[in-house]
Write a protein that holds these residues in place. Sequence first.
Motif, PDB file in Angstrom:
ATOM      1  N   LEU A 252       3.008   9.342   3.018  1.00 60.25           N
ATOM      2  CA  LEU A 252       2.007  10.128   3.749  1.00 60.25           C
ATOM      3  C   LEU A 252       1.398  11.195   2.845  1.00 60.25           C
ATOM      4  O   LEU A 252       0.180  11.424   2.860  1.00 60.25           O
TER       5      LEU A 252
ATOM      6  N   ALA B  81      -9.695   3.138   5.539  1.00 62.02           N
ATOM      7  CA  ALA B  81      -9.459   1.704   5.338  1.00 62.02           C
ATOM      8  C   ALA B  81     -10.397   0.803   6.117  1.00 62.02           C
ATOM      9  O   ALA B  81     -10.415  -0.394   5.881  1.00 62.02           O
TER      10      ALA B  81
ATOM     11  N   SER C  30       5.777   3.518  10.413  1.00 61.14           N
ATOM     12  CA  SER C  30       5.066   3.323   9.146  1.00 61.14           C
ATOM     13  C   SER C  30       5.445   1.972   8.548  1.00 61.14           C
ATOM     14  O   SER C  30       6.283   1.262   9.078  1.00 61.14           O
TER      15      SER C  30
ATOM     16  N   ALA D  57      -2.518   5.144   9.892  1.00 57.39           N
ATOM     17  CA  ALA D  57      -3.128   6.337   9.297  1.00 57.39           C
ATOM     18  C   ALA D  57      -4.454   6.016   8.613  1.00 57.39           C
ATOM     19  O   ALA D  57      -5.331   6.878   8.508  1.00 57.39           O
ATOM     20  N   GLY D  58      -4.606   4.777   8.146  1.00 57.13           N
ATOM     21  CA  GLY D  58      -5.839   4.405   7.456  1.00 57.13           C
ATOM     22  C   GLY D  58      -7.044   4.313   8.373  1.00 57.13           C
ATOM     23  O   GLY D  58      -8.156   4.070   7.912  1.00 57.13           O
TER      24      GLY D  58
ATOM     25  N   CYS E  71       2.783   9.432  12.782  1.00 53.85           N
ATOM     26  CA  CYS E  71       3.361   8.545  11.762  1.00 53.85           C
ATOM     27  C   CYS E  71       4.878   8.566  11.831  1.00 53.85           C
ATOM     28  O   CYS E  71       5.518   9.550  11.442  1.00 53.85           O
TER      29      CYS E  71
ATOM     30  N   HIS F 101       2.964  -0.299   7.883  1.00 54.00           N
ATOM     31  CA  HIS F 101       1.934  -1.237   8.336  1.00 54.00           C
ATOM     32  C   HIS F 101       0.555  -0.901   7.787  1.00 54.00           C
ATOM     33  O   HIS F 101      -0.451  -1.369   8.322  1.00 54.00           O
ATOM     34  N   TYR F 102       0.466  -0.067   6.743  1.00 55.31           N
ATOM     35  CA  TYR F 102      -0.837   0.393   6.261  1.00 55.31           C
ATOM     36  C   TYR F 102      -1.773  -0.791   6.012  1.00 55.31           C
ATOM     37  O   TYR F 102      -1.326  -1.799   5.502  1.00 55.31           O
ATOM     38  N   PRO F 103      -3.070  -0.633   6.406  1.00 51.56           N
ATOM     39  CA  PRO F 103      -3.784   0.543   6.888  1.00 51.56           C
ATOM     40  C   PRO F 103      -3.364   1.049   8.270  1.00 51.56           C
ATOM     41  O   PRO F 103      -3.623   2.211   8.561  1.00 51.56           O
TER      42      PRO F 103
ATOM     43  N   PHE G 297      -1.032   9.495   0.570  1.00 53.76           N
ATOM     44  CA  PHE G 297      -2.201   9.062   1.342  1.00 53.76           C
ATOM     45  C   PHE G 297      -3.137  10.236   1.609  1.00 53.76           C
ATOM     46  O   PHE G 297      -4.356  10.128   1.438  1.00 53.76           O
TER      47      PHE G 297
ATOM     48  N   HIS H 177       0.839  -1.195   0.000  1.00 59.79           N
ATOM     49  CA  HIS H 177       0.000   0.000   0.000  1.00 59.79           C
ATOM     50  C   HIS H 177       0.881   1.255   0.000  1.00 59.79           C
ATOM     51  O   HIS H 177       0.543   2.251  -0.644  1.00 59.79           O
ATOM     52  N   GLU H 178       1.994   1.181   0.720  1.00 57.97           N
ATOM     53  CA  GLU H 178       2.872   2.346   0.817  1.00 57.97           C
ATOM     54  C   GLU H 178       3.365   2.767  -0.571  1.00 57.97           C
ATOM     55  O   GLU H 178       3.374   3.956  -0.912  1.00 57.97           O
TER      56      GLU H 178
END
Lengths: 579, 579
Positions: free
Chosen positions: B16, B323, B53, B60-61, B73, B55-57, B19, A262-263
Motif C-alpha cells: 500500500l 488502473a 489485498s 485500490a487501483g 484494504c 487482487h490488484y488492481p 502504491f 503487481h503487489e
Amino acid sequence: MTHLVNDPRTFAADVLTGFVRAHADRVREVPGGVVRAAPAAPGKVAVVLGGGSGHYPAFAGWVGEGMADGVVCGNIFASPSADQAVTVIRAADRGAGVLLGFGNYAGDRLQFGQAARELRADGIDVRIVTVTDDVASAAEPEQRRGIAGDLIVFKIAGAAAAAGADLDRVERVAARANARTRTIGIALAGCTLPGQDEPLFTVPAGRIALGLGIHGEPGLSTEDLGSATEVADDLVDRILAEAPADAGRVAVLVNGLGATTHEELFAVYGRVADRLTAAGLVIIAPEVGEQVTSLDMAGMSLTVTFLDPELERYWTAPADTPAFRRGRPGPVGAEPPPAAAAPPADALAPPPATVVSPGSEDSRRAAEDLLRSAAAVTRALADHEAELGRLDAVAGDGDHGQGMVLGVGGAVRAAEEAHLAGAGLGAVLDAAGRAWSNAAGGTSGALWGAALRAAGAEVGNDRAPDADGVARAVDRAVTAAADLGGAREGDKTVIDAAVPFAANLRAAVGQGAAVPAAWASAATAAEEAARGTAALTARLGRARTHGEHARGHADPGAISFALVVAAVAQSSTVSAEES
Amino acid sequence: MTHLVNDPRTFAADVLTGFVRAHADRVREVPGGVVRAAPAAPGKVAVVLGGGSGHYPAFAGWVGEGMADGVVCGNIFASPSADQAVTVIRAADRGAGVLLGFGNYAGDRLQFGQAARELRADGIDVRIVTVTDDVASAAEPEQRRGIAGDLIVFKIAGAAAAAGADLDRVERVAARANARTRTIGIALAGCTLPGQDEPLFTVPAGRIALGLGIHGEPGLSTEDLGSATEVADDLVDRILAEAPADAGRVAVLVNGLGATTHEELFAVYGRVADRLTAAGLVIIAPEVGEQVTSLDMAGMSLTVTFLDPELERYWTAPADTPAFRRGRPGPVGAEPPPAAAAPPADALAPPPATVVSPGSEDSRRAAEDLLRSAAAVTRALADHEAELGRLDAVAGDGDHGQGMVLGVGGAVRAAEEAHLAGAGLGAVLDAAGRAWSNAAGGTSGALWGAALRAAGAEVGNDRAPDADGVARAVDRAVTAAADLGGAREGDKTVIDAAVPFAANLRAAVGQGAAVPAAWASAATAAEEAARGTAALTARLGRARTHGEHARGHADPGAISFALVVAAVAQSSTVSAEES
C-alpha cells in the motif's frame, strides 16, 4: 508456462487478432502489424515501433495519440521481416517522415535496416533510433540491448511528434532520451514459449538472475534472493552508478516481466522511491506495472531516465493508447467537479481510543492473571500457523493461520496496554476483542472479536468472576459468535468446537468443579469435537466453502479454537483466576 | 511464487505504501485504506469498495474520478476490519450517503456489515451491494461469490454517483448491474502466499480447474486443458446458458489472474468476441487484461454484463483511476488533431507480388530438381526444432528452431508457387529467399533470405547452372549473408559452417568432382565446422549473445546450416541437377 494456445505457429497472429478486436476504437490491423484507427493529421512525423511479440503491452499496446502511429509485429520473440516493416511504415506515414524505433537486437537491426533502405529509395525519410538501455548487457552503451526503457524513449518520441516537432528534432529527442535511460532487471523464473513444455531457462529456488534480458538471455550473475528492500537497493545502486553528472529530475519505471505480482512491484517501488529521493533526485510521473513483458517470466526491472526540461515536457504530455494513458479524460460525470475541497479534518483522524475507566482491584488482578496465558496462546497459534493455512486452503483461501496469528498478536498488545492503563478484566477483554478484529480482519477476526467483547461485557470491571461467572462469560462469547456468523452446530465451523466447550464447562462447574479442572475437561471436549469436524459434511457452511471439497478435512476454525483453549488450560491463567 | 517480500506480516502494508507513492497524484492513504487525493464535490454519493489485498488492481487501483471515492484494504486475501472500514468511509463521505461495495464473502459481510451499522447509528446512510457474479460457486445467485465482475459492477456504480444520482438510485443501479453480471473462471496453476514456499493449491499438468475462485477456493471440476478456442467456447457456453431473456448489448471482461500472459488473454478474447457476436450480442467497450488478480495464480475468467440503456451509459462513462481509465484525455500535442483523414488507399495494400518472367526450359527443370529436396530439408529442421531452440536459449532467445521451421515452410510454398508460374531457378530462389525472410523474421530469416536471393541472382533464369555455377552461387550466397550480418569466421555464427562448406565445394568442383560428390563432401565439412563452434569463444558475436554463457555450446545457426545442406545431399536434388 503458456497454456492457452491454438497452434503455436499461429499464436502471434491469433493474439494480434484478439488485440485488434478488443481495441478496435484505437487500432486497425494492416499486413505486418497495426496502425492507429484514426490516423494523425497529414504533416505529422510518424512514429513506428516494432519487434518480436510476447512483450505486451510492448509494442502494439502503445499505438495511439501521443505515442506510436504504427507497430510492426513479429513472431514471438522474433523480429518482424523487412517487408512487414515496409507495409506498416507506408500505412503510418503522414508525409513528414518516419521515426522507426526498436530495441537493439541483431535481427531487428537487419530487418528494419533493410526496410529503411527500401523506403528511403522510394523517397520516404526514415530515421532509426535503437534503444540500448540495458546496462547489464554490455559495457559499451551502444552495444547494449533494449528492454523496458523502450517505454520511456518511445513515449518521449511520440510526444515530440505529437507536439509538431519535425523529423530532425524528433530524432534528436529520441536519441537523447535513449542516451539518458538506464535499466537493470532481474529474473526469478523463466518463461515458456507457446507449445513448449520446458521454460527457456530456470532460476534456482532462492536465487535471482541479475541483469537478465527480456527473451531469456543469460544474466550477469546469479545471487541470493534478498528481501524486496534489498533487491530495490541493489537495483538503485547499479542505476546510480551510471547517473550522469547533471542528474536531477527522473522518469522512473518499475516494470513487471509477466508472472511477478503487481503487489511485489509496489513493495519494491516504495523503497526505490525512498532511495532515489534520498539521493537528491525528483521523481516525475512514475510508472509501476507491466509495460515490457517476457511472456510468463517472473522478474522485474528498474528504469530511470535522467530528464532535462524538454524530455520532461514530453514524458508528462498526454497519451492515449490501449495500454498507456496519460492526462485526464474529459469531464467525468454530469459536470466537472469543482476544485478539490479539503476533507473535514475529523474525517482523517483515526477513531478515538476508548477511554479506560479503571477497574476494581480484583478485576484488574483477574486481567493480570488472564494475561499470563497470552504467551502460551500466541505460541500455540504460531506453531500451527502453516498447518491451519493448509487446512483452510482445502475449502477456503488459506489465510486462517495468518489471521489467527495476526489477531492474537494484536489482541495481546491491546490487552496489555489496557491493563497497564488500569483496566479491569471486562475492559481488557473488550480491548482485546476490538484489536483482534482489526489486526486479523476476515471471518475469524470478526468472530473472535465479537466473542471476546461479549465475554468482557459479561464479566464487567467491578469484581473477578467466580466459576459460574466464567462459565456464563464463555456462554455469552459463544452465543455472540454464533449470532454474528449465523452458523449452527454441524455447519463445520468454529461453532462445532465452541458449543461443546461451553456446554462441558457449564456442566463441570455446575457439578462443583473448580475452573482449572472444568476448563481442562472442556478443552479436551473441544479438541475431540474439532477433530470430529473432519467427518462432517459441510452443509450451510461459509459462503466460500465448497462442501464437496471440504469433506474429510477438519475445519481450521474449530481446530484453532481447540488450540487456544488448550493453551489456556496448560498455562497458569485459569487456576490463577480461581485461586 | 511471491518472491519480493520484506516481512510477510507487513507485506500488504508495504504494498500500500508503494502504491500510494506511485499514484500520489490520485490517491491518499488514510488509516485502513486509501481515498481520492482530490475529494469529490460535497453532495456526491461516495462509493467505497473493499476486501482483502492480493487482487490488484482490485480494489485500490480503482480509486478516482468516475469510480471509487475510497477503498478499504485488508490483509492478503483477508477482509479488512470493521474499524478500518469505518475510518475509510468517514474520510470518503461527502455528505450524501455511501454505497459500500464488496464481494460476497463471509468475512467481508461480517466486518463491513458491522461498520455499516456503526455508521448508520452515527447518521451516515450506508447502503451495501455485495457482488455475486461467480456462476460456478453456487446454484442460487445470492449465495455466489464475487470475482472479476467486481470491475463492471463498481465501474457502473461509480459512474452513476459521478453523474449525480442520489443514493437510492446508485444502490438500485449497482444491484441491477450485479444481478445482470456473470463470470466463470479457470485456474491453470496455484498462487503462493507471501512467505510461503508451497502454493495454496496445484493443478495437474495438462488440466484446468474450472470455476475456481480468486483465493484458491476449489473449482467445480478439473478438465483436460484444451486449445485457446476450446477454452473460450466452454466459458462462453456456460455464460450464455445464464443469459437473461432480454440479452442484447453486453459489457465483456477477459480477466487475467496474474501469471497468465496478456497474449493468452487476447488469444481467448478473439474467439470470445466471435462467439458472442455470432450469438447476436453486441459487445460494448470490452476490457482484456488484469483487473482482479489472485497474486501469481495462472488462469483467467470471462465476465459478461447484460446491459440495459442505463447500465451501458454508466459502463461507457469516463473514469480516471490508477488502473482503469476510460475516455479520451485532453488535447494531445500542441493542438488537437483535425478529424481523422482516411489513409491513402495505396498505403493499405500489401506490396505487389513480384511478376515472374518465365525461365528457360533448362532453368525451370533445375528449379524442379531443387524442389525435390524441399521435403527432406523441411523434415530435418522440424525434427531438430526443439534441439535448435534449446541451443539458442543458451545465449539467445530460444526461437531459432521455430524461426528455421517457419522460414523453410514459407520458402518452400513460395518456391512452389513461382515454379508453377513458370519461373526459372533464379526466380524460384529469389521468391524462396523473400518468403523465408518474411515467414521467419529475425536474424536467421534475414540471412537465409539474403543468401537465397544472392544465389538466385547468380544462377539467373536462362540456363541450368553447371558444377562451377553451383559453386559460384554458393559463394555468392555466403558472401551476401556475411556482408549483411557483419559476422566473420570465428564469431560463432552460421558463417562458421557456411564458409567451410563453400570452400570445400569450390575445391572439390575445381578438382573435377561432380556436384553430388562435391556437395556431400562439403556438407560433411559443414557439419564438422558446426560442431566445432562449441569450442569457439564468442567474440564479436551477435548483440544478444553474452559470450561467457555461450562457451561450450554449438552455435544453433551453424548447426541448422549443416542440417540443411546435409538434407540436400541426402535427397536427390543435387545429383538430379547434375544429371
